[in-house]
Design a protein around this motif. Structure first.
Motif, PDB file in Angstrom:
ATOM      1  N   LEU A  49       0.826  -1.213   0.000  1.00 58.64           N
ATOM      2  CA  LEU A  49       0.000   0.000   0.000  1.00 58.64           C
ATOM      3  C   LEU A  49       0.861   1.265   0.000  1.00 58.64           C
ATOM      4  O   LEU A  49       0.487   2.284  -0.593  1.00 58.64           O
ATOM      5  CB  LEU A  49      -0.938   0.009   1.213  1.00 58.64           C
ATOM      6  CG  LEU A  49      -2.133  -0.950   1.165  1.00 58.64           C
ATOM      7  CD1 LEU A  49      -2.928  -0.879   2.465  1.00 58.64           C
ATOM      8  CD2 LEU A  49      -3.047  -0.635  -0.026  1.00 58.64           C
ATOM      9  N   GLU A  50       2.002   1.211   0.682  1.00 56.89           N
ATOM     10  CA  GLU A  50       2.904   2.373   0.684  1.00 56.89           C
ATOM     11  C   GLU A  50       3.375   2.689  -0.725  1.00 56.89           C
ATOM     12  O   GLU A  50       3.567   3.871  -1.066  1.00 56.89           O
ATOM     13  CB  GLU A  50       4.087   2.097   1.610  1.00 56.89           C
ATOM     14  CG  GLU A  50       3.721   2.167   3.086  1.00 56.89           C
ATOM     15  CD  GLU A  50       4.869   1.752   3.995  1.00 56.89           C
ATOM     16  OE1 GLU A  50       4.813   2.106   5.190  1.00 56.89           O
ATOM     17  OE2 GLU A  50       5.805   1.066   3.515  1.00 56.89           O
ATOM     18  N   ARG A  51       3.552   1.661  -1.559  1.00 51.71           N
ATOM     19  CA  ARG A  51       3.986   1.904  -2.940  1.00 51.71           C
ATOM     20  C   ARG A  51       2.937   2.673  -3.738  1.00 51.71           C
ATOM     21  O   ARG A  51       3.265   3.368  -4.694  1.00 51.71           O
ATOM     22  CB  ARG A  51       4.294   0.578  -3.630  1.00 51.71           C
ATOM     23  CG  ARG A  51       5.518  -0.135  -3.068  1.00 51.71           C
ATOM     24  CD  ARG A  51       5.940  -1.294  -3.963  1.00 51.71           C
ATOM     25  NE  ARG A  51       7.112  -1.982  -3.427  1.00 51.71           N
ATOM     26  CZ  ARG A  51       7.061  -3.081  -2.693  1.00 51.71           C
ATOM     27  NH1 ARG A  51       5.890  -3.635  -2.431  1.00 51.71           N
ATOM     28  NH2 ARG A  51       8.161  -3.641  -2.228  1.00 51.71           N
ATOM     29  N   TYR A  52       1.675   2.537  -3.331  1.00 54.68           N
ATOM     30  CA  TYR A  52       0.594   3.276  -4.005  1.00 54.68           C
ATOM     31  C   TYR A  52       0.421   4.687  -3.441  1.00 54.68           C
ATOM     32  O   TYR A  52      -0.374   5.461  -3.963  1.00 54.68           O
ATOM     33  CB  TYR A  52      -0.729   2.524  -3.869  1.00 54.68           C
ATOM     34  CG  TYR A  52      -0.829   1.294  -4.738  1.00 54.68           C
ATOM     35  CD1 TYR A  52      -1.149   1.406  -6.093  1.00 54.68           C
ATOM     36  CD2 TYR A  52      -0.626   0.031  -4.212  1.00 54.68           C
ATOM     37  CE1 TYR A  52      -1.247   0.275  -6.895  1.00 54.68           C
ATOM     38  CE2 TYR A  52      -0.726  -1.108  -5.006  1.00 54.68           C
ATOM     39  CZ  TYR A  52      -1.030  -0.976  -6.345  1.00 54.68           C
ATOM     40  OH  TYR A  52      -1.121  -2.101  -7.147  1.00 54.68           O
ATOM     41  N   GLY A  53       1.134   5.003  -2.367  1.00 55.40           N
ATOM     42  CA  GLY A  53       1.034   6.347  -1.793  1.00 55.40           C
ATOM     43  C   GLY A  53       0.207   6.442  -0.524  1.00 55.40           C
ATOM     44  O   GLY A  53      -0.006   7.550  -0.016  1.00 55.40           O
ATOM     45  N   PHE A  54      -0.253   5.311   0.005  1.00 55.73           N
ATOM     46  CA  PHE A  54      -0.998   5.319   1.268  1.00 55.73           C
ATOM     47  C   PHE A  54      -0.006   5.412   2.440  1.00 55.73           C
ATOM     48  O   PHE A  54       1.190   5.157   2.281  1.00 55.73           O
ATOM     49  CB  PHE A  54      -1.834   4.038   1.418  1.00 55.73           C
ATOM     50  CG  PHE A  54      -2.981   3.939   0.456  1.00 55.73           C
ATOM     51  CD1 PHE A  54      -4.236   4.428   0.787  1.00 55.73           C
ATOM     52  CD2 PHE A  54      -2.806   3.339  -0.788  1.00 55.73           C
ATOM     53  CE1 PHE A  54      -5.296   4.322  -0.109  1.00 55.73           C
ATOM     54  CE2 PHE A  54      -3.857   3.234  -1.686  1.00 55.73           C
ATOM     55  CZ  PHE A  54      -5.106   3.722  -1.339  1.00 55.73           C
ATOM     56  N   THR A  55      -0.517   5.767   3.616  1.00 55.55           N
ATOM     57  CA  THR A  55       0.289   5.784   4.837  1.00 55.55           C
ATOM     58  C   THR A  55      -0.345   4.833   5.856  1.00 55.55           C
ATOM     59  O   THR A  55      -0.899   5.258   6.868  1.00 55.55           O
ATOM     60  CB  THR A  55       0.386   7.203   5.420  1.00 55.55           C
ATOM     61  OG1 THR A  55      -0.933   7.739   5.572  1.00 55.55           O
ATOM     62  CG2 THR A  55       1.211   8.108   4.531  1.00 55.55           C
ATOM     63  N   PRO A  56      -0.274   3.532   5.592  1.00 59.34           N
ATOM     64  CA  PRO A  56      -0.916   2.546   6.465  1.00 59.34           C
ATOM     65  C   PRO A  56       0.000   2.136   7.624  1.00 59.34           C
ATOM     66  O   PRO A  56       1.197   2.419   7.617  1.00 59.34           O
ATOM     67  CB  PRO A  56      -1.147   1.361   5.527  1.00 59.34           C
ATOM     68  CG  PRO A  56       0.035   1.426   4.597  1.00 59.34           C
ATOM     69  CD  PRO A  56       0.367   2.901   4.430  1.00 59.34           C
ATOM     70  N   LEU A  57      -0.564   1.460   8.604  1.00 58.36           N
ATOM     71  CA  LEU A  57       0.193   0.903   9.713  1.00 58.36           C
ATOM     72  C   LEU A  57      -0.253  -0.530   9.941  1.00 58.36           C
ATOM     73  O   LEU A  57      -1.417  -0.871   9.730  1.00 58.36           O
ATOM     74  CB  LEU A  57      -0.022   1.708  10.994  1.00 58.36           C
ATOM     75  CG  LEU A  57       0.552   3.132  11.024  1.00 58.36           C
ATOM     76  CD1 LEU A  57       0.085   3.858  12.276  1.00 58.36           C
ATOM     77  CD2 LEU A  57       2.081   3.103  10.950  1.00 58.36           C
ATOM     78  N   ALA A  58       0.686  -1.370  10.393  1.00 55.15           N
ATOM     79  CA  ALA A  58       0.371  -2.769  10.689  1.00 55.15           C
ATOM     80  C   ALA A  58       0.162  -2.947  12.188  1.00 55.15           C
ATOM     81  O   ALA A  58       0.762  -2.249  13.006  1.00 55.15           O
ATOM     82  CB  ALA A  58       1.501  -3.681  10.209  1.00 55.15           C
ATOM     83  N   LEU A  59      -0.694  -3.912  12.534  1.00 53.00           N
ATOM     84  CA  LEU A  59      -0.930  -4.268  13.934  1.00 53.00           C
ATOM     85  C   LEU A  59      -1.013  -5.785  14.014  1.00 53.00           C
ATOM     86  O   LEU A  59      -1.916  -6.393  13.440  1.00 53.00           O
ATOM     87  CB  LEU A  59      -2.236  -3.637  14.436  1.00 53.00           C
ATOM     88  CG  LEU A  59      -2.583  -3.888  15.902  1.00 53.00           C
ATOM     89  CD1 LEU A  59      -1.631  -3.127  16.819  1.00 53.00           C
ATOM     90  CD2 LEU A  59      -4.023  -3.465  16.193  1.00 53.00           C
TER      91      LEU A  59
END
Length: 457
Positions: free
Chosen positions: A260-270
């Motif tokens: 998702l970061e490659r698409y430009g999102f700023t996600p986090l894992a849990l």
């Protein structure tokens, strides 16, 4: 629904309910409270978000004698996050009860401070089975005066292998205690443990306001290799303010975040392999809207208490239909509307058919939108989080942080979001456009006249 004022509750508890703005019961409270307040054992099938914490919180506080400095109530939870959430709710309910001591006893944090706190017995213990079992074996915790034992989200505690600790803990409490068991699902294992720890229990089942039929659900058949593109496409198309993406395996959460970061999102894992401090930080950032996509495993997301989750997305369908119901219920808390989107690879179709059979209605299918490598319109979080390396032990309060931001830093009040203060650190959400300025001004001007380490995370 029933008015709380018509129930046989103490004036102190009615005061707490009034302070919280609670006037009417939810369905689970209306059905469970008469039996709870009458001192009967209870087994209740009720989903997260239905109001069950208030139900058992009122019950255990009603029985409690504040003048007796012994542990009188124990609440067992599957995760530290849920235990923390439950502890906060009970403290709020007990606002009218002077000198109430509630102690949180969970794994993942040092044992020493907990042993020190147990030098003076708490009235109420909320915690995870493993840590409470450990403290019992060290003879640091005495449950001989317990009046109420609560098993919250018992199905997940059994899934996590806590059956033996639960039985040991129950065996250390008086046989005359009241036992309240709450579970989102009701498998045979729950029935078995119910038979062993409950006496003539009243059974209550509440249909969730967030049942699958009340949530807008869409299923998207997609090749495994295209799942991440489909996930990004769904997030761009629906643009939820916040979303939880569920994976079946811990390792998959990190992989999905990277994609998702490659698409430009700023996600986090849990996930369960994370250190507790890192888990806390992720949950703070998701709750304060500085992260709008949380990619989680099921166990790690237990106890996740974030209002207004716009969408739940199943990156993979779970093998257990009950897990699916629990996942998607997070997007429709307390009867609000919700959106559930599921990606389904060809090998997962039998799982979808099992869900269709359970729900008794046809699933709705549509083509998944696939995001390109140069995706446009990727939704961004509106807030950013600043971490301050000081907390409660430094006598830092939320008001001190807000005052510094609106005073020395010169930010408008509407630029400052949620403030969370922990023992040794604090977090504050700042409108993204103002975050760098806030860091610079706080480093220069300090907080309460003290120069503290501040950084954007």
């Amino acid at each position: 629904m029933t008015a709380f004022a018509t129930l046989p509750l103490s004036p102190a508890l009615l005061q707490g309910l009034d302070a919280l703005g609670f006037r009417q019961t939810t369905p689970i409270q209306a059905q469970a409270l008469p039996a709870i307040l009458a001192g009967q054992d209870l087994i209740a099938q009720a989903p997260t978000g239905s109001g069950k914490t208030i139900a058992f919180g009122l019950g255990l506080l009603q029985q409690l004698d504040p003048a007796l400095t012994r542990t009188q109530a124990v609440v067992l939870c599957p995760t530290r996050e849920l235990a923390d959430q439950v502890g906060k709710a009970i403290r709020r309910l007990a606002i009218g009860i002077p000198n109430l001591k509630l102690l949180l006893l969970c794994g993942g944090i040092p044992l020493g401070p907990q042993l020190a706190s147990l030098a003076h017995a708490p009235h109420v213990v909320v915690g995870t089975p493993g840590r409470i079992q450990e403290l019992l074996r060290k003879q640091a915790l005495d449950l001989g005066a317990v009046r109420t034992l609560v098993l919250d989200e018992a199905d997940r505690m059994l899934d996590m292998g806590f059956e033996e600790p639960i039985r040991e803990i129950a065996g250390k409490t008086p046989k005359t205690r009241q036992t309240l068991l709450f579970s989102a699902t009701y498998p045979d294992a729950i029935r078995a443990i119910g038979r062993s720890v409950l006496r003539d229990a009243v059974e209550v089942t509440v249909d969730s306001a967030a049942s699958p039929l009340a949530i807008e659900q869409w299923f998207h058949e997609v090749d495994t290799a295209q799942k991440t593109a489909a996930l990004a496409g769904l997030l761009i198309e629906h643009r939820p303010e916040s979303s939880v993406v569920f994976c079946n395996m811990r390792r998959d959460t990190e992989e999905v975040v990277s994609e998702l970061e490659r698409y430009g999102f700023t996600p986090l894992a849990l996930h369960g392999d994370m250190e507790q401090r890192d888990r806390d930080e992720v949950l703070v950032r998701f709750a304060n809207r500085s992260c709008n996509v949380l990619v989680a495993s099921d166990v790690a997301a237990r106890g996740l208490d974030v209002k207004d989750i716009g969408a739940v997305i199943n990156y993979e369908l779970p093998t257990d239909p009950d897990v699916y119901v629990h996942r998607i219920g997070r997007t429709a808390r307390a009867g609000s509307s919700g959106l559930a989107l599921s990606l389904c690879a060809p090998h997962e179709v039998p799982r979808a058919l099992a869900l269709e059979k359970q729900q008794g209605t046809s699933l709705r299918w549509r083509r998944a939108p696939l995001a390109g490598k140069q995706a446009r319109g990727v939704p961004q979080a509106t807030m950013a989080t600043l971490r301050i390396d000081a907390g409660r032990t430094d006598k830092l309060r939320p008001g001190d942080i807000l005052g510094a931001l609106t005073g020395v830093a010169g930010l408008p009040a509407d630029s400052v979001g949620k403030i969370d203060v922990f023992a040794t650190r604090a977090y504050v959400a700042i409108r993204s456009a103002d975050a760098d300025r806030a860091v610079a001004r706080l480093r220069e001007g300090g907080i309460k006249g003290r120069k503290l380490r501040v950084r954007r995370i």
